[in-house]
Design a protein around this motif. Structure first.
Motif, mmCIF file in Angstrom:
data_model
loop_
_atom_site.group_PDB
_atom_site.id
_atom_site.type_symbol
_atom_site.label_atom_id
_atom_site.label_comp_id
_atom_site.label_asym_id
_atom_site.label_seq_id
_atom_site.Cartn_x
_atom_site.Cartn_y
_atom_site.Cartn_z
ATOM 1 N N GLN A 105 35.163 61.427 46.343
ATOM 2 C CA GLN A 105 34.288 60.293 46.102
ATOM 3 C C GLN A 105 34.285 59.838 44.651
ATOM 4 N N ASN A 106 34.616 60.756 43.764
ATOM 5 C CA ASN A 106 34.535 60.420 42.346
ATOM 6 C C ASN A 106 35.667 61.100 41.601
ATOM 7 N N GLY A 107 35.892 60.649 40.377
ATOM 8 C CA GLY A 107 36.919 61.221 39.530
ATOM 9 C C GLY A 107 36.886 60.541 38.180
ATOM 10 N N PRO A 108 37.561 61.102 37.180
ATOM 11 C CA PRO A 108 37.552 60.516 35.839
ATOM 12 C C PRO A 108 37.951 59.047 35.803
ATOM 13 N N VAL A 109 38.825 58.611 36.730
ATOM 14 C CA VAL A 109 39.274 57.222 36.713
ATOM 15 C C VAL A 109 38.111 56.245 36.901
ATOM 16 N N LYS A 110 36.995 56.708 37.488
ATOM 17 C CA LYS A 110 35.859 55.829 37.758
ATOM 18 C C LYS A 110 34.803 55.861 36.652
ATOM 19 N N GLU A 111 35.170 56.424 35.494
ATOM 20 C CA GLU A 111 34.205 56.445 34.383
ATOM 21 C C GLU A 111 33.858 55.042 33.919
ATOM 22 N N ASN A 112 34.800 54.119 34.054
ATOM 23 C CA ASN A 112 34.561 52.701 33.729
ATOM 24 C C ASN A 112 35.175 51.851 34.831
ATOM 25 N N VAL A 113 34.361 51.002 35.466
ATOM 26 C CA VAL A 113 34.832 50.148 36.546
ATOM 27 C C VAL A 113 34.416 48.716 36.238
ATOM 28 N N LEU A 114 35.408 47.829 36.066
ATOM 29 C CA LEU A 114 35.149 46.453 35.662
ATOM 30 C C LEU A 114 35.521 45.500 36.783
ATOM 31 N N THR A 115 34.678 44.520 36.990
ATOM 32 C CA THR A 115 34.931 43.492 38.003
ATOM 33 C C THR A 115 34.593 42.123 37.437
ATOM 34 N N GLY A 116 34.990 41.064 38.157
ATOM 35 C CA GLY A 116 34.608 39.690 37.798
ATOM 36 C C GLY A 116 35.002 39.316 36.390
ATOM 37 N N ASN A 117 34.081 38.706 35.676
ATOM 38 C CA ASN A 117 34.355 38.218 34.319
ATOM 39 C C ASN A 117 34.541 39.342 33.307
ATOM 40 N N ASP A 118 34.184 40.565 33.684
ATOM 41 C CA ASP A 118 34.352 41.686 32.753
ATOM 42 C C ASP A 118 35.799 42.169 32.687
ATOM 43 N N ILE A 119 36.627 41.741 33.629
ATOM 44 C CA ILE A 119 38.022 42.186 33.622
ATOM 45 C C ILE A 119 38.782 41.496 32.496
ATOM 46 N N ASP A 120 39.396 42.291 31.658
ATOM 47 C CA ASP A 120 40.272 41.767 30.602
ATOM 48 C C ASP A 120 41.303 42.842 30.290
ATOM 49 N N ILE A 121 42.499 42.687 30.832
ATOM 50 C CA ILE A 121 43.530 43.699 30.664
ATOM 51 C C ILE A 121 43.954 43.834 29.207
#
Length: 479
Positions: A105-121
């Protein structure tokens, strides 16, 4: 075995094979430092405090160009020779039993999850690696995850990825690759293809993504088999794809049909040492969710001009495949297989004990058929006798120059599939999408019909060498 990129970095550090570089510029400076260090077979590099980025947002490079990193990633002991490593991987592959990934259900990869306008590669410090690159390539040490819409199995492969804008990535994959086939299936149904792109992960996952696993076999299942336990994954709720729970950075989204959205991609300095494929419109991935660990590390594996090897010093991703295929085809007495040259793709050497007239040519012809599809793959096929170590290029060249009559034992055969990345595709062929090449077959075995009369080799025999080494072991201990 280690389970994430940070584990590899720690292992390299313990061996004194890691350095931290501060205050480098993402614009060509990181790429050039990496290039110079790779040419010197130097240590792995972690770039921190990158110009224009906060401390902790890092780039790691030169981790697998050298043998130390590869042996850590694959779990090869230091005392195993290169050819023995190929044979060991061949044995593992032949015993393969799938071990599927384990959903958590969880892991280090989910420490930061960005969606919508917060996405900026662009928040990830992506280098411009080479002077003439068409942009910033975030995907060099990448695994791109897709699922077949008909059969449901999950594939990942390494395909270059260029940033287009803050939510859009180029999705280049050569014709015939599994991801190419899968996305075209979605497009034929009028659907976008779900895609997850990981830009830093367990090095074994990356290594497997560069190998030609057969259609229908998931790299996740192979990784679980090698590790002896399933790889932990979390399910991205946007695409439904399983992503490594310990990955550093993952962009998830959809690749629409190219008539809906495609962008200019390239040029890019490729593993052959050239900007070979120019600039073309390519499909894209529209990012819908961006995951990253705290203080994320972008894994860079940018191609470097040969003789530096872009992938791995020990060619288990190509030699093992060829060795297995030859034996499955019924070729007897194959004593060893190795692949040399850029990308461990171009010069294939097969050592065999000749059992009948035409044996060496039959093996070479089959090798040429099995090695195809990627740029320049198997362009030169060399067969040698069983006394030649195929991993030792000096021995191979000795055989070629002393056992091969060029007039009788070299054949050039046209019509094999290569790829758009092949720099030897001339402009006319490229314009009509004729991605074919000739292959050179070199029989460097003693001529079969008079091999027993061939001059003997002027070296001590195996038993005499063994006894001498045993008796004088102290003399040779530190040589």
């Amino acid at each position: 075995m280690i389970n994430d990129l940070r584990g590899l970095l720690e292992a390299l550090d313990r061996k004194g094979r890691l350095r931290v570089v501060n205050n480098a510029d993402w614009d060509l400076e990181i790429g050039t430092i990496n290039e110079l260090m790779a040419e010197k077979q130097g240590p792995g590099l972690i770039f921190d405090n990158i110009k224009g980025y906060p401390a902790g947002f890092r780039v790691a490079t030169n981790l697998l160009h050298h043998e130390v990193g590869q042996r850590i990633a694959f779990g090869f002991p230091d005392d195993l020779s290169r050819l023995e490593c190929v044979a060991d991987w061949k044995k593992k592959w032949n015993g393969f039993k799938p071990v599927p990934p384990v959903e958590v259900q969880n892991g280090p990869v989910k420490e930061n999850v960005l969606t919508g306008n917060d996405i900026d590669i662009f928040k990830i410090p992506t280098p411009k690696w080479h002077t003439l690159d068409g942009g910033r390539y975030i995907g060099t040490g990448v695994i791109t995850i897709t699922r077949d819409p008909d059969e449901g199995w999950v594939n990942f492969g390494t395909y270059r990825v260029m940033i287009q804008d803050k939510t859009t990535l180029a999705f280049y994959a050569s014709p015939g690759k599994h991801a190419t086939i899968m996305r075209e299936k979605y497009w034929a149904m009028g659907k976008p293809c779900p895609v997850a792109m990981c830009f830093g992960q367990d090095p074994l996952l990356f290594a497997l993504s560069t190998m030609p696993l057969p259609w229908g076999i998931s790299e996740y299942d192979m990784a679980g088999y090698i590790k002896g336990q399933g790889v932990e994954v979390v399910i991205d709720d946007v695409t439904g794809l399983p992503i490594p729970a310990t990955a550093e950075i993952v962009a998830c989204g959809f690749s629409p049909p190219p008539e809906e959205d495609s962008r200019p991609e390239g040029p890019f300095g490729e593993w052959q040492g050239y900007y070979a494929s120019g600039t073309r419109n390519e499909p894209v991935v529209q990012i819908k969710k961006l995951y990253h660990r705290n203080d994320p590390i972008l894994f860079g594996q940018p191609p470097v001009k040969p003789p530096v090897n872009t992938w791995f010093p020990i060619p288990i991703h190509s030699a093992t495949f060829l060795w297995n295929e030859l034996e499955k085809a019924g070729m007897m007495d194959i004593r060893g297989v190795y692949v040399h040259g850029p990308g461990d793709r171009i010069i294939a050497v097969v050592s065999l004990k000749q059992r009948y007239l035409g044996h060496a040519k039959q093996v070479a012809t089959l090798a040429g058929a099995f090695l195809q599809g990627g740029a320049c793959t198997g362009r030169y096929i060399i067969t040698v006798d069983e006394d030649i170590d195929p991993s030792n290029l000096d021995e191979v060249l000795w055989a070629v120059t002393t056992r091969c009559d060029p007039e009788a034992y070299i054949d050039i055969v046209p019509g094999f599939l290569t790829s758009p990345l092949d720099p030897m595709i001339n402009p006319d062929k490229r314009a009509r999408k004729d991605y074919t090449t000739a292959k050179v077959f070199i029989n460097a075995c003693r001529p079969y019909h008079w091999k027993d009369k061939f001059p003997p080799v002027n070296t001590a025999g195996p038993e005499l060498r063994r006894k001498t080494l045993e008796k004088w072991s102290d003399l040779f201990a530190n040589v």
